[in-house]
Design a protein around this motif. Sequence first.
Motif, short mmCIF file in Angstrom:
data_model
loop_
_atom_site.label_atom_id
_atom_site.label_comp_id
_atom_site.label_asym_id
_atom_site.label_seq_id
_atom_site.Cartn_x
_atom_site.Cartn_y
_atom_site.Cartn_z
N UNK A 495 0.79 -1.23 0.00
CA UNK A 495 0.00 0.00 0.00
C UNK A 495 0.81 1.27 0.00
N UNK A 496 2.15 1.18 -0.08
CA UNK A 496 2.98 2.38 0.01
C UNK A 496 3.16 3.08 -1.33
N UNK A 497 3.00 2.35 -2.43
CA UNK A 497 3.26 2.93 -3.75
C UNK A 497 4.71 2.83 -4.17
N UNK A 498 5.57 2.32 -3.29
CA UNK A 498 7.00 2.21 -3.59
C UNK A 498 7.47 0.77 -3.40
N UNK A 499 8.41 0.34 -4.24
CA UNK A 499 8.97 -1.00 -4.11
C UNK A 499 10.42 -0.95 -4.57
N UNK A 500 11.34 -1.07 -3.62
CA UNK A 500 12.76 -1.02 -3.95
C UNK A 500 13.27 0.41 -4.06
N UNK A 501 14.58 0.52 -4.31
CA UNK A 501 15.18 1.85 -4.43
C UNK A 501 16.11 1.90 -5.65
N UNK A 502 16.36 3.11 -6.09
CA UNK A 502 17.25 3.32 -7.25
C UNK A 502 18.23 4.44 -6.89
N UNK A 503 19.44 4.35 -7.41
CA UNK A 503 20.46 5.34 -7.09
C UNK A 503 20.35 6.59 -7.95
N UNK A 504 20.66 7.74 -7.35
CA UNK A 504 20.77 9.01 -8.06
C UNK A 504 22.23 9.44 -7.94
#
Length: 564
Positions: A495-504
């Motif tokens: 339910x968060x709308x986010x899954x995993x992370x990506x680098x900037x």
Amino acid sequence: MKHSRLGDMLLRQNRITREQLDNLIRETKLSGETFTSQLVKSSLFTEEELCSFISKSYGRPVVNLEELEIGENLPKISQDIMRKNLALPIRRTGNSLTLAVSDPYDIHALDEMAFVSGCQVDVVIVPESQLVLKLDEESSSDSQLEDVMANLGASEMELVEKTEEMDEVTLASATEEAPVVKLVNLIFLDAIRRGASDIHIEPYERVLRVRYRIDGVLHEIMRPPMKMRDAIVSRIKIQARLDISERRVPQDGRIKLKLSKAKTVDFRVSVLPTLFGEKVVMRLLDPSNLQLDMAKLGYEEEPLNWFKDAINQPYGMVLVTGPTGSGKTVSLYSAVGELNKPGINLCTAEDPVEFNFMGINQVNVNPDAGLDFPAALRSFLRQDPDVILIGEIRDLETATIGVKAALTGHLVLATLHTNDAPSTVTRLINMGIEPFLVGSALELVTAQRLARRNCSECVEPEEIPPEVLIEAGIPEAEAGTFKPMKGKGCPVCNGSGYKGRVGLYQVMPMFPEIRDAVYAEKNSDEINEIAIRHGVQTLRMAALNKVKEGSVSLEESLRVTVGD
């Protein structure tokens, strides 16, 4: 604030005045009660009138909890979380969970219930007095907690490194009792299942709180009984081979858990004495989640080529900068992985070593024993190294040895805490390194952040006014047609709308003009302008590129980067 949405709705429909709303807000803060209870207490509404208004404005029915039958197969949610959010699960259909709530405008409460249940939530409206009474009736005993732990298979976990018998007999025996063992195992397993990077166990005056950091954001998961505080902490300290009799000074340790024949997870444990007991923070180190393919970390094509060119130089210094938790270690491990070949001697000094690799000589820095970063680096230089990795440059001595090594035929990789790539140069000079040494030794500096990635299962276009896009940094010519994306929340992302992370990434090679600026001791703003002219992206530019791709929401890009 929890009352703002309902209060604004009442104000817009002229059911209360601005003065009444301000008074209600003030009384809510002073009393600590809910906004809905203050509305009833102020005699502006009866409970029936308030429920009727909420039902019509929100579009969900009012139900009588006394006549409602609670369904079966409901997700296990702690009483503390249900009480905090004033939400009671009453029915589950597939992956949809119906909650009885008194204030459906409390979005934060619904988000947390969706997160801890792993379901999409729907609501029905009930009077708050009924809901509180029902929650009291549903108040669970310790047996419910044990059921949750049993369902998670906590008993299947095996501690790889056993500890010797401790002297604190009474406390040590308490840590072996079934509820404590099961609860600690539950915390470990649940954190792994949710993909958490850190576990926080925090004691306060009347509350013991457990939070997980998931995709860079802390979420409260449970509030174990306060009476279990010392036993829980001691259980973890025993597993981490720490002294359970010492509660006055910080301690650090490590736990290795074998979950199956093929999966082992390390927990880096830090114990800190606080006002109301010892706080425990554990960093999860799961080798199966370690991504070492540089192409998949989020680098764009040209910056990635710059980075690879720099680490393939025979000598020089490459610095990776950013705050704690920005993925610097993974970037360095990825670089070392590219260089890990039979013909190269790699030495690393780390505090602590997070993951071990075949073919790399890794040293765990231990200042208490006299093995600090400078001592390790001096020893490395007598070990015929080709590549040296410094876990963190913390002082002038470490920086000086690193720079001299880079100037005498070694490739040096290191991390440093700075805000962006250009300020790294001035940081080294401020530490005491001569500008001509900095300009000569440095080959490349990269600054980085981690942004939460939009969930691919529920991502959808987001309507954002053009003026907001322009203010964020989107060119005015693109603002009219630009369509940011954002996850709306689904079972896959809890339910968060986010899954995993990506680098900037802001990758800044030391172009000749930048070297000349360093020799001339120009400030970071001037170096930044030169870098941009040579095609170097700032962190905000990199974030907005991810927004254009649809992988990162505009809100997230603004959260993790600052404007140019």
